[in-house]
Design a protein around this motif. Structure first.
Motif, short mmCIF file in Angstrom:
data_model
loop_
_atom_site.label_atom_id
_atom_site.label_comp_id
_atom_site.label_asym_id
_atom_site.label_seq_id
_atom_site.Cartn_x
_atom_site.Cartn_y
_atom_site.Cartn_z
N LEU A 1 11.67 20.53 -59.08
CA LEU A 1 11.09 20.20 -58.00
C LEU A 1 11.58 20.31 -56.91
O LEU A 1 10.89 20.47 -55.61
CB LEU A 1 10.97 18.68 -58.57
N ALA A 2 13.19 20.12 -56.73
CA ALA A 2 13.71 20.84 -55.53
C ALA A 2 13.70 21.92 -54.90
O ALA A 2 13.39 22.16 -53.87
CB ALA A 2 15.30 20.24 -55.81
N ARG A 3 13.36 23.11 -55.99
CA ARG A 3 13.27 24.52 -55.52
C ARG A 3 11.66 24.49 -55.03
O ARG A 3 11.55 25.28 -54.12
CB ARG A 3 13.26 25.23 -56.65
N ALA A 4 10.75 23.67 -55.78
CA ALA A 4 9.40 23.82 -55.39
C ALA A 4 9.35 23.15 -53.95
O ALA A 4 8.26 23.62 -53.09
CB ALA A 4 8.57 23.11 -56.27
N ARG B 1 20.46 24.36 -58.47
CA ARG B 1 20.94 25.05 -59.81
C ARG B 1 21.35 23.65 -60.80
O ARG B 1 22.00 22.71 -60.40
CB ARG B 1 22.17 25.79 -59.40
N ASP B 2 21.25 24.02 -62.17
CA ASP B 2 21.98 23.17 -63.16
C ASP B 2 23.22 23.28 -63.24
O ASP B 2 23.80 24.84 -63.01
CB ASP B 2 21.25 23.72 -64.49
N LEU C 1 19.63 31.93 -52.19
CA LEU C 1 18.36 32.20 -52.08
C LEU C 1 17.68 32.15 -53.38
O LEU C 1 16.67 31.89 -53.85
CB LEU C 1 17.97 33.14 -51.13
N LYS C 2 18.39 32.99 -54.33
CA LYS C 2 18.25 32.96 -55.91
C LYS C 2 17.92 31.52 -56.34
O LYS C 2 17.11 31.46 -57.35
CB LYS C 2 19.06 33.68 -56.61
N TYR C 3 18.57 30.78 -56.04
CA TYR C 3 18.19 29.28 -56.44
C TYR C 3 17.07 28.53 -55.90
O TYR C 3 16.79 27.56 -56.04
CB TYR C 3 19.33 28.39 -56.20
N LEU C 4 16.26 29.36 -55.33
CA LEU C 4 14.84 29.09 -54.96
C LEU C 4 13.61 29.66 -55.99
O LEU C 4 12.60 29.20 -55.80
CB LEU C 4 14.64 29.34 -53.44
N GLU C 5 14.32 30.56 -56.77
CA GLU C 5 12.97 31.32 -57.37
C GLU C 5 12.65 30.64 -58.86
O GLU C 5 13.11 29.57 -59.33
CB GLU C 5 13.93 32.59 -58.11
N SER C 6 11.69 31.00 -59.03
CA SER C 6 10.94 30.41 -60.33
C SER C 6 11.15 31.11 -61.43
O SER C 6 11.60 32.51 -61.41
CB SER C 6 9.22 30.47 -60.30
N THR C 7 11.45 30.73 -62.71
CA THR C 7 11.89 31.60 -63.86
C THR C 7 10.86 31.09 -65.05
O THR C 7 10.15 30.31 -64.83
CB THR C 7 13.16 31.27 -64.51
#
Length: 339
Positions: free
Chosen positions: A207-210, A216-217, A125-131
């Motif tokens: 864009l995928a997270r959004a 993730r990269d 779920l952390k890979y849905l976050e904005s940074t």
């Protein structure tokens, strides 16, 4: 307090898929680093990404040698970056470090992307976050994600994002900062979609997270065609998204756009061969150095500004950051010797 990892960390991953187009590459990888302007410094420090075993590669026989450095393997608890940290106190000679390891790289094309209705596991779920360097609620992300967020499946969303990125980016050989800056808003809004692999990959991840897909990269090296020799110019960034029922799935839109540039292909539809090849994994020789290391803060570094991403060696001489794109002061080479 430093967190030293005294043993090689092994990340085990079990993925529920069968693979085709399997290729295995074995050999020795050597990183050589030299800080040319640090021979008379009070302190010189180096931070170098430290590769780990995972589902696609096995790292063994790590050997680290230097001329007088104190060395430890550390991690950033926030970003998860794992790295070698070397410190020279009043070095008598130019600081040098060599890291070698045995590599078994076995990336493969997934035969089938199986999707279930299972919820995303908590650890992804952390890979849905904005940074700060990957804002997903503004600019093109806020607008374009509306095309995908209500699609019925994760896979259909991911395919839609992949197509959007291929249509709205291009490989820009004019970028001088290595693999690029990896700032998606800048790439789309200021550079009209132009960039290199870190730039284009970051657009896909944002864009995928959004659109509601954990993504993730991956930062490392890609050698195509696979051959022995110096591979310093093969640093590369690609992406992985999480698909329930399959696990992490690789996608590399940046390499599609590079193939399009090299072959003079202008229309994405005419690049279907490459779009298919770089979707769902491939059998190229890849070496993952770190994943999702955005906003990494390196231990003991004087510069406390988080790195946009951590892939290249990073160094400071008497507290001043060394430009890792400047071979006059900071020289590093990567060599591959295939069996």
């Amino acid at each position: 307090m430093r967190k030293f990892l005294g043993v090689l960390l092994v990340v085990a991953a079990v993925l529920s898929f069968s693979a085709v187009s399997f290729a295995e590459y074995k050999g020795k990888v050597t990183f050589d680093v030299e800080l040319k302007d640090a021979g008379k410094a009070s302190k010189a420090e180096l931070w170098l990404p430290y590769p780990l075993s995972d589902a696609n590669q096995t790292i063994t026989n790590v050997d680290i040698r230097s001329n007088g450095a104190k060395i430890g393997v550390e991690s950033d608890p926030k970003s998860g970056a794992v790295y070698l940290h070397a410190t020279w106190r009043r070095p008598r000679k130019t600081p040098k470090l060599t890291m070698t390891f045995r590599l078994d790289s076995h990336y493969a094309k997934k035969a089938r992307l199986r999707e279930t209705t299972d919820a995303f596991p908590p650890e992804v779920l952390k890979y849905l976050e904005s940074t700060p360097s990957l804002p997903i609620n503004e600019g093109f992300c806020a607008d374009a994600s509306m095309e995908f967020v209500n699609m019925p499946t994760v896979l259909s969303k991911a395919k839609g994002v992949y197509r959007w990125v291929l249509e709205n980016t291009f490989r820009d050989e004019g970028v001088k900062e290595g693999c690029g800056l990896g700032l998606p808003i800048r790439t789309i809004s200021e550079k009209n979609g132009g960039g290199k692999c870190a730039d284009i990959s970051s657009v896909f991840v944002a864009l995928a997270r959004a659109s509601g897909i954990p993504t993730r990269d991956v930062y490392g090296l890609r050698v195509d065609p696979a051959k022995s020799g110096e591979i310093t110019g093969n640093y590369h960034c690609w992406t992985e998204f999480y698909l329930p029922g399959t696990g992490w799935v690789m996608a590399d839109p940046a390499d599609v756009r590079k193939k399009m540039l090299n072959e003079g292909i202008e229309n994405v539809d005419d690049a279907k061969k490459w779009a298919d090849f770089f979707w769902g994994g491939d059998n190229l020789l890849r070496i993952a150095l770190n994943r999702d290391t955005r906003e990494t803060v390196l231990s003991d570094a004087t510069a406390k500004t988080p790195l946009t991403y951590f892939m290249y060696p990073y160094a400071e001489i008497d507290g001043k950051v060394v430009d890792w794109f400047s071979p006059k002061t900071f020289e590093f080479k990567v060599k591959l010797d295939l069996d």
